[in-house]
Design a protein around this motif. Structure first.
Motif, PDB file in Angstrom:
ATOM      1  N   GLY A 186     -87.315   1.873 -36.911  1.00  0.00           N
ATOM      2  CA  GLY A 186     -86.022   1.427 -37.649  1.00  0.00           C
ATOM      3  C   GLY A 186     -84.947   1.489 -36.801  1.00  0.00           C
ATOM      4  O   GLY A 186     -85.153   2.401 -35.601  1.00  0.00           O
ATOM      5  N   ASP A 187     -83.834   0.950 -36.635  1.00  0.00           N
ATOM      6  CA  ASP A 187     -82.520   1.213 -35.972  1.00  0.00           C
ATOM      7  C   ASP A 187     -82.025   2.334 -36.117  1.00  0.00           C
ATOM      8  O   ASP A 187     -82.279   3.106 -37.142  1.00  0.00           O
ATOM      9  N   ILE A 188     -80.975   2.644 -35.399  1.00  0.00           N
ATOM     10  CA  ILE A 188     -80.339   4.089 -35.472  1.00  0.00           C
ATOM     11  C   ILE A 188     -79.684   4.219 -36.652  1.00  0.00           C
ATOM     12  O   ILE A 188     -79.524   5.179 -37.411  1.00  0.00           O
ATOM     13  N   ASN A 225     -79.523  16.038 -46.483  1.00  0.00           N
ATOM     14  CA  ASN A 225     -78.012  16.364 -46.993  1.00  0.00           C
ATOM     15  C   ASN A 225     -77.686  16.214 -48.451  1.00  0.00           C
ATOM     16  O   ASN A 225     -77.115  17.002 -49.121  1.00  0.00           O
ATOM     17  N   ILE A 226     -78.330  15.246 -49.054  1.00  0.00           N
ATOM     18  CA  ILE A 226     -78.072  14.747 -50.359  1.00  0.00           C
ATOM     19  C   ILE A 226     -79.166  15.506 -51.327  1.00  0.00           C
ATOM     20  O   ILE A 226     -78.942  16.042 -52.064  1.00  0.00           O
ATOM     21  N   GLU A 227     -80.684  15.111 -50.988  1.00  0.00           N
ATOM     22  CA  GLU A 227     -81.652  15.667 -51.764  1.00  0.00           C
ATOM     23  C   GLU A 227     -81.857  17.065 -51.518  1.00  0.00           C
ATOM     24  O   GLU A 227     -82.017  17.757 -52.495  1.00  0.00           O
ATOM     25  N   LEU A 228     -82.094  17.428 -50.305  1.00  0.00           N
ATOM     26  CA  LEU A 228     -82.398  18.868 -50.091  1.00  0.00           C
ATOM     27  C   LEU A 228     -81.066  19.694 -50.026  1.00  0.00           C
ATOM     28  O   LEU A 228     -81.333  20.832 -49.981  1.00  0.00           O
ATOM     29  N   LYS A 229     -79.930  19.260 -49.890  1.00  0.00           N
ATOM     30  CA  LYS A 229     -78.762  19.789 -49.550  1.00  0.00           C
ATOM     31  C   LYS A 229     -78.635  20.913 -48.746  1.00  0.00           C
ATOM     32  O   LYS A 229     -78.395  22.152 -49.079  1.00  0.00           O
ATOM     33  N   LEU A 230     -79.227  20.347 -47.567  1.00  0.00           N
ATOM     34  CA  LEU A 230     -79.295  21.462 -46.665  1.00  0.00           C
ATOM     35  C   LEU A 230     -77.980  21.373 -45.511  1.00  0.00           C
ATOM     36  O   LEU A 230     -77.735  22.653 -44.567  1.00  0.00           O
ATOM     37  N   ASN A 231     -76.956  20.617 -45.968  1.00  0.00           N
ATOM     38  CA  ASN A 231     -75.715  20.462 -45.040  1.00  0.00           C
ATOM     39  C   ASN A 231     -76.038  20.742 -43.672  1.00  0.00           C
ATOM     40  O   ASN A 231     -75.494  21.617 -42.833  1.00  0.00           O
ATOM     41  N   GLN A 232     -76.775  19.892 -42.981  1.00  0.00           N
ATOM     42  CA  GLN A 232     -76.856  19.917 -41.643  1.00  0.00           C
ATOM     43  C   GLN A 232     -76.366  18.686 -40.859  1.00  0.00           C
ATOM     44  O   GLN A 232     -76.340  17.505 -41.116  1.00  0.00           O
ATOM     45  N   LYS A 233     -75.896  18.998 -39.563  1.00  0.00           N
ATOM     46  CA  LYS A 233     -74.994  18.028 -38.787  1.00  0.00           C
ATOM     47  C   LYS A 233     -76.231  17.087 -38.247  1.00  0.00           C
ATOM     48  O   LYS A 233     -77.310  17.399 -37.816  1.00  0.00           O
ATOM     49  N   ILE A 234     -75.874  15.820 -38.285  1.00  0.00           N
ATOM     50  CA  ILE A 234     -76.885  14.742 -37.755  1.00  0.00           C
ATOM     51  C   ILE A 234     -76.215  14.114 -36.774  1.00  0.00           C
ATOM     52  O   ILE A 234     -75.193  13.508 -37.043  1.00  0.00           O
ATOM     53  N   ALA A 235     -76.340  14.255 -35.736  1.00  0.00           N
ATOM     54  CA  ALA A 235     -75.861  13.579 -34.488  1.00  0.00           C
ATOM     55  C   ALA A 235     -76.230  12.367 -33.864  1.00  0.00           C
ATOM     56  O   ALA A 235     -77.861  12.157 -33.743  1.00  0.00           O
ATOM     57  N   ILE A 236     -75.782  11.343 -33.332  1.00  0.00           N
ATOM     58  CA  ILE A 236     -76.331  10.083 -33.051  1.00  0.00           C
ATOM     59  C   ILE A 236     -75.920  10.196 -31.441  1.00  0.00           C
ATOM     60  O   ILE A 236     -74.793  10.178 -31.094  1.00  0.00           O
ATOM     61  N   SER A 237     -76.925  10.163 -30.464  1.00  0.00           N
ATOM     62  CA  SER A 237     -76.647  10.238 -29.162  1.00  0.00           C
ATOM     63  C   SER A 237     -77.199   8.681 -28.554  1.00  0.00           C
ATOM     64  O   SER A 237     -78.365   8.714 -28.030  1.00  0.00           O
ATOM     65  N   LYS A 238     -76.070   7.908 -28.397  1.00  0.00           N
ATOM     66  CA  LYS A 238     -76.467   6.644 -27.762  1.00  0.00           C
ATOM     67  C   LYS A 238     -76.633   6.482 -26.226  1.00  0.00           C
ATOM     68  O   LYS A 238     -77.044   5.670 -25.800  1.00  0.00           O
ATOM     69  N   ASN A 239     -76.071   7.465 -25.424  1.00  0.00           N
ATOM     70  CA  ASN A 239     -75.925   7.429 -24.100  1.00  0.00           C
ATOM     71  C   ASN A 239     -76.982   8.673 -23.178  1.00  0.00           C
ATOM     72  O   ASN A 239     -76.745   8.715 -22.213  1.00  0.00           O
ATOM     73  N   GLY A 240     -77.686   9.157 -24.260  1.00  0.00           N
ATOM     74  CA  GLY A 240     -78.712  10.001 -23.695  1.00  0.00           C
ATOM     75  C   GLY A 240     -78.065  11.500 -23.634  1.00  0.00           C
ATOM     76  O   GLY A 240     -78.828  12.383 -23.202  1.00  0.00           O
ATOM     77  N   GLU A 241     -76.947  11.724 -24.098  1.00  0.00           N
ATOM     78  CA  GLU A 241     -76.181  13.119 -23.776  1.00  0.00           C
ATOM     79  C   GLU A 241     -77.023  13.886 -25.065  1.00  0.00           C
ATOM     80  O   GLU A 241     -77.438  13.422 -25.940  1.00  0.00           O
ATOM     81  N   LYS A 242     -77.297  15.165 -24.586  1.00  0.00           N
ATOM     82  CA  LYS A 242     -77.801  16.291 -25.754  1.00  0.00           C
ATOM     83  C   LYS A 242     -76.584  16.790 -26.626  1.00  0.00           C
ATOM     84  O   LYS A 242     -75.663  17.332 -25.839  1.00  0.00           O
ATOM     85  N   GLU A 258     -80.975  15.138 -34.032  1.00  0.00           N
ATOM     86  CA  GLU A 258     -80.537  14.202 -32.994  1.00  0.00           C
ATOM     87  C   GLU A 258     -81.228  13.069 -33.049  1.00  0.00           C
ATOM     88  O   GLU A 258     -82.486  12.817 -32.850  1.00  0.00           O
ATOM     89  N   ILE A 259     -80.461  11.785 -33.183  1.00  0.00           N
ATOM     90  CA  ILE A 259     -80.918  10.513 -33.130  1.00  0.00           C
ATOM     91  C   ILE A 259     -80.432   9.771 -31.968  1.00  0.00           C
ATOM     92  O   ILE A 259     -79.545   9.853 -31.627  1.00  0.00           O
ATOM     93  N   SER A 260     -81.268   9.122 -31.253  1.00  0.00           N
ATOM     94  CA  SER A 260     -81.277   8.321 -30.164  1.00  0.00           C
ATOM     95  C   SER A 260     -82.029   7.236 -30.003  1.00  0.00           C
ATOM     96  O   SER A 260     -83.095   7.139 -30.261  1.00  0.00           O
ATOM     97  N   PRO A 261     -81.570   6.178 -29.014  1.00  0.00           N
ATOM     98  CA  PRO A 261     -82.543   5.028 -28.829  1.00  0.00           C
ATOM     99  C   PRO A 261     -83.705   5.429 -27.792  1.00  0.00           C
ATOM    100  O   PRO A 261     -83.285   6.338 -27.076  1.00  0.00           O
ATOM    101  N   MET A 262     -84.682   4.753 -28.108  1.00  0.00           N
ATOM    102  CA  MET A 262     -85.667   4.718 -27.131  1.00  0.00           C
ATOM    103  C   MET A 262     -85.369   4.359 -25.900  1.00  0.00           C
ATOM    104  O   MET A 262     -85.322   3.012 -26.004  1.00  0.00           O
ATOM    105  N   ARG A 263     -85.576   4.854 -24.723  1.00  0.00           N
ATOM    106  CA  ARG A 263     -85.234   4.602 -23.646  1.00  0.00           C
ATOM    107  C   ARG A 263     -86.308   4.120 -22.460  1.00  0.00           C
ATOM    108  O   ARG A 263     -86.615   3.257 -21.908  1.00  0.00           O
ATOM    109  N   ASP A 264     -87.553   4.885 -22.734  1.00  0.00           N
ATOM    110  CA  ASP A 264     -88.753   4.716 -22.013  1.00  0.00           C
ATOM    111  C   ASP A 264     -89.939   5.127 -22.950  1.00  0.00           C
ATOM    112  O   ASP A 264     -90.174   6.369 -23.161  1.00  0.00           O
TER     113      ASP A 264
END
Length: 209
Positions: A141-143, A155-172, A178-184
């Motif tokens: 699936g896409d990002i 965050n909606i069903e489990l109500k854990l209030n956790q940050k979900i970050a998208i890392s498109k450039n490979g930075e941590k 953390e969600i990022s594109p498959m690079r290799d």
């Protein structure tokens, strides 16, 4: 008569050593597992909350620590690469750095798989250097759709209030999710199939109607 109380009751009255977020995670895991010592109810503002059976607070509110010596493989499927489609485009790492265990992460990933309805995905549940259980998984699936599904579950069903970050450039980002594109693909495959610290490695496949 069984008496249930909301999470804030146990925290405010010092009936647990856990904070409200951790107790909520424990309660959500118990509820998902079908434990009838936890129920859902509505607050005065019509928001969903968890309530815990008073007699079970010592069990639900117990602080569980991971022993350092548990960093050994428990179950590894070594031939899993042949079962994958190799069309994975998105990589996810989830590490709440709490008492969440293998069962919790396994249920979380499989729920995501059920939501996404992709042909297959693979995932690795591991223990990090600090003793925390966490999961890596790859999806076709896409990002954006991956973000939406994870936010719905976490965050909606489990109500854990956790940050979900998208890392498109490979930075941590060091966010819990953390969600990022498959690079290799091969590098990622090698990384999550390493034997050290892996406690569960699996591929799930499903033909959807």
């Amino acid at each position: 008569m069984k008496e249930y109380k909301p999470i804030r009751y146990f925290v405010e009255n010092n009936l647990t050593t856990l904070g409200s977020k951790q107790l909520m995670r424990n309660a959500s895991k118990a509820f998902i597992a079908g434990d009838n010592s936890v129920i859902k109810s509505l607050t005065k503002n019509n928001k969903i909350q968890y309530e815990i059976l008073i007699d079970e607070i010592e069990r639900i509110g117990a602080r569980k620590r991971k022993p350092k010596e548990s960093k050994k493989p428990v179950k590894i499927i070594k031939e899993f690469e042949s079962k994958t489609s190799r069309n994975y485009i998105t990589v996810v790492t989830i590490n709440f750095k709490d008492s969440s265990d293998v069962v919790f992460y396994d249920d979380l990933v499989l729920k995501f798989f059920e939501y996404s309805k992709k042909d297959d995905m693979y995932y690795s549940i591991e223990i990090d250097d600090d003793g925390y259980t966490h999961v890596h998984f790859a999806s076709t699936g896409d990002i954006n759709s991956t973000y939406n599904y994870l936010n719905q579950i976490i965050n909606i069903e489990l109500k854990l209030n956790q940050k979900i970050a998208i890392s498109k450039n490979g930075e941590k980002s060091f966010a819990p999710v953390e969600i990022s594109p498959m690079r290799d693909h091969q590098c990622f495959l090698d990384y999550i199939s390493k034997e050290s610290f892996i406690i569960y490695l699996n591929v799930v496949t499903q033909k959807w109607a």
